[in-house]
Design a protein around this motif. Structure first.
Motif, PDB file in Angstrom:
ATOM      1  N   ALA A 255       0.813  -1.219   0.000  1.00 28.72           N
ATOM      2  CA  ALA A 255       0.000   0.000   0.000  1.00 28.72           C
ATOM      3  C   ALA A 255       0.846   1.269   0.000  1.00 28.72           C
ATOM      4  CB  ALA A 255      -0.955  -0.005   1.195  1.00 28.72           C
ATOM      5  N   LYS A 256       1.946   1.268   0.725  1.00 31.16           N
ATOM      6  CA  LYS A 256       2.777   2.471   0.776  1.00 31.16           C
ATOM      7  C   LYS A 256       3.287   2.868  -0.607  1.00 31.16           C
ATOM      8  CE  LYS A 256       4.397   2.192   5.568  1.00 31.16           C
ATOM      9  NZ  LYS A 256       5.585   2.064   6.452  1.00 31.16           N
ATOM     10  N   ARG A 259       0.515   5.001  -2.513  1.00 28.59           N
ATOM     11  CA  ARG A 259      -0.114   6.166  -1.891  1.00 28.59           C
ATOM     12  C   ARG A 259       0.105   7.459  -2.663  1.00 28.59           C
ATOM     13  NH1 ARG A 259       3.689   6.490   3.565  1.00 28.59           N
ATOM     14  NH2 ARG A 259       5.699   6.600   2.488  1.00 28.59           N
ATOM     15  N   SER A 260       1.068   7.493  -3.580  1.00 23.87           N
ATOM     16  CA  SER A 260       1.371   8.752  -4.265  1.00 23.87           C
ATOM     17  C   SER A 260       0.675   8.890  -5.615  1.00 23.87           C
ATOM     18  CB  SER A 260       2.886   8.894  -4.457  1.00 23.87           C
ATOM     19  OG  SER A 260       3.381   7.865  -5.301  1.00 23.87           O
ATOM     20  N   LEU A 299      -4.731   1.926   2.634  1.00 26.63           N
ATOM     21  CA  LEU A 299      -4.275   3.063   1.832  1.00 26.63           C
ATOM     22  C   LEU A 299      -4.530   4.383   2.562  1.00 26.63           C
ATOM     23  CD1 LEU A 299      -5.396   1.937  -1.736  1.00 26.63           C
ATOM     24  CD2 LEU A 299      -3.045   2.428  -1.029  1.00 26.63           C
ATOM     25  N   ARG A 300      -5.680   4.493   3.177  1.00 29.55           N
ATOM     26  CA  ARG A 300      -5.958   5.720   3.948  1.00 29.55           C
ATOM     27  C   ARG A 300      -4.999   5.834   5.132  1.00 29.55           C
ATOM     28  NH1 ARG A 300     -11.452   3.767   3.117  1.00 29.55           N
ATOM     29  NH2 ARG A 300     -12.417   4.924   1.403  1.00 29.55           N
ATOM     30  N   ALA A 304      -2.653   7.729   1.513  1.00 28.15           N
ATOM     31  CA  ALA A 304      -2.900   7.789   0.077  1.00 28.15           C
ATOM     32  C   ALA A 304      -3.476   9.149  -0.312  1.00 28.15           C
ATOM     33  CB  ALA A 304      -3.856   6.679  -0.344  1.00 28.15           C
ATOM     34  N   LEU A 307      -7.327   8.538  -3.455  1.00 30.02           N
ATOM     35  CA  LEU A 307      -8.029   7.257  -3.453  1.00 30.02           C
ATOM     36  C   LEU A 307      -9.503   7.487  -3.749  1.00 30.02           C
ATOM     37  CD1 LEU A 307      -8.259   4.208  -2.884  1.00 30.02           C
ATOM     38  CD2 LEU A 307      -8.576   4.794  -0.449  1.00 30.02           C
TER      39      LEU A 307
END
Length: 345
Positions: A255-256, A259-260, A299-300, A304, A307
Motif C-alpha cells: 500500500a505504501k 499512496r502517491s 491506503l488511507r 494515500a 483514493l
C-alpha cells in the motif's frame, strides 16, 4: 496452398511475387495504419521480445504476435486499440499516452473488446490502449517454480519486454495508466506498486486486492492457481514457507507504494444486483469486497493522496459491472495522462 503443386522455381518466384503484390495493395487500402503493419514484420528483438506477426482485426484494432524470452520463447498475442491518426512509424509525431487494460482469470487478450464497449468509447480515441495476453491463470507474476523461476514470467514480459517493444516500434509513449478486472485488477495494483513511476494511476475492478486477508482468501486463490491441473505452489510458493513472496504480490502489503498515485477501487458485495439475473450470488465477489475494503483502509492509513472507491453493494462478479466501472474510472485515469477527456489531479 501451393505446397502440393509441382512447379518450376521460376514459377514459384512469380507466384510469390504476385501474392506479395496483392497483399501490398490490400494493406494500402485497409487504413492509415497500414504502413506500420507492413513494416512490423521487420521488427527486431527488443529486450527479449519481438513482433513476429501483425493482424488488423477491426477498425483501430491490431493484434501483435509477440515472441517472448520471458515466456520461454513462446509467442503470445497483444491487442492494441489504436488512437485516431496512429502511425507509429511516423517519427515526427510524439508517442501516444497509453492505457493498459488487463484481463481476468480464464480470459485472454480479447476479453475487453469482446465483452465491453471499449472499442466504441470516444474518450479512448486519443490514447493507445494495450490489452496483453496474461495467461488463463498467469496472475501477472514471474512464477516461483519451486525456486527455479523462469517460464512463465508474465511480469517481466509485460513490464520490461512488451513495454520496450511498444515504445520502440508501436507508438507507445512513457505516460501510462493501468486498469484491470479480478486477476487483472490485482495485476494493475501490483504493477503500479512494484514498478514505481511506470504507471501514473491504477484502477482495479473486483480485484484480488488482499489474497492474504484470511484462510478463505488464501484457499480461494490457491484454487485458482491449481486451475488447468497446475501445481498451485508453482506460482508464489507456499503461503507460509514462502510468505515473503506472497506479501510481495499482495497489494495490501504494498500500500505504501501506491499512496502517491491516483487509485480507483470498486467491488460489489456478491448479492444480486441491478445488472444481474434474478437470484445471482457470488461468494468470490463477497470475498473480494472484503479484500478491497481492507486495502482501502490501509491506503488511507498510509496517507494515500488520491483514493477513489466505489463499493456499490449488490452486484456479482460480472462484465456488466466492470464495463460500468471502467467508464466511471476513465476521468481519473485519463486525467493522470493529461488527456482532454480526463480529470487532472
Amino acid at each position: 496452398m501451393f505446397a502440393n503443386v509441382p512447379t518450376a522455381l521460376t514459377l514459384r518466384i512469380a507466384l510469390r511475387t504476385r501474392v506479395l503484390l496483392v497483399l501490398s495493395v490490400l494493406l494500402a487500402t485497409l487504413s492509415p495504419t497500414a504502413p506500420a503493419l507492413a513494416a512490423a514484420h521487420s521488427s527486431g528483438p527488443s529486450h527479449g521480445a519481438e513482433a513476429v506477426a501483425v493482424t488488423q482485426v477491426a477498425d483501430r484494432q491490431v493484434d501483435l504476435s509477440v515472441r517472448s524470452t520471458a515466456l520461454g520463447g513462446r509467442t503470445v498475442k497483444v491487442r492494441l486499440l489504436t488512437p485516431d491518426g496512429w502511425n507509429p512509424h511516423d517519427r515526427r509525431r510524439q508517442h501516444w499516452p497509453t492505457l493498459w487494460l488487463l484481463h481476468g482469470c480464464c480470459g485472454d487478450y480479447t476479453s475487453w473488446t469482446a465483452m465491453t464497449d471499449v472499442a466504441e468509447t470516444d474518450a479512448l480515441r486519443d490514447v493507445l490502449v494495450v490489452m496483453p495476453e496474461a495467461g488463463w491463470n498467469g496472475w501477472y507474476s514471474d512464477w516461483w517454480n519451486h525456486g527455479r523461476g523462469g517460464d512463465p514470467a508474465w511480469e517481466t514480459f509485460h513490464t520490461k519486454e512488451l513495454r520496450h517493444l511498444l515504445e520502440r516500434d508501436w507508438g507507445a509513449g512513457r505516460d501510462r495508466v493501468v486498469a484491470g478486472l479480478s486477476m487483472g485488477g490485482q495485476g494493475a495494483l501490483l504493477y503500479a506498486a512494484r514498478h514505481p513511476g511506470m504507471f501514473k494511476a491504477a484502477a482495479s475492478y473486483s480485484g484480488s486486492a488482499h489474497p492474504l486477508l484470511n484462510e478463505e482468501s488464501v484457499n480461494r486463490i490457491l484454487g485458482f492457481f491449481a486451475g488447468q491441473n497446475n501445481d498451485p505452489l508453482r506460482v508464489w510458493g507456499h503461503p507460509v514457507a514462502q510468505r515473503r513472496i506472497w506479501e510481495a504480490h499482495d497489494p495490501f502489503h504494498l500500500a505504501k507504494r501506491l499512496r502517491s498515485i491516483p487509485v480507483y477501487l470498486s467491488c460489489g458485495d456478491g448479492t444480486t444486483g441491478p445488472l444481474d439475473a434474478p437470484g445471482s450470488v457470488s461468494a468470490l465477489e463477497a470475498d473480494f469486497e472484503r479484500q478491497n475494503l481492507a486495502l482501502a483502509e490501509e491506503l488511507r492509513r498510509v496517507g494515500a493522496r488520491h483514493l477513489t472507491t466505489n463499493f456499490y453493494g449488490p452486484g456479482t462478479h460480472g462484465w456488466a459491472y466492470w464495463e460500468r466501472e471502467l467508464h466511471a474510472s476513465l476521468p481519473m485515469l485519463l486525467g493522470a495522462l493529461g488527456s482532454r477527456h480526463g480529470i487532472r489531479h
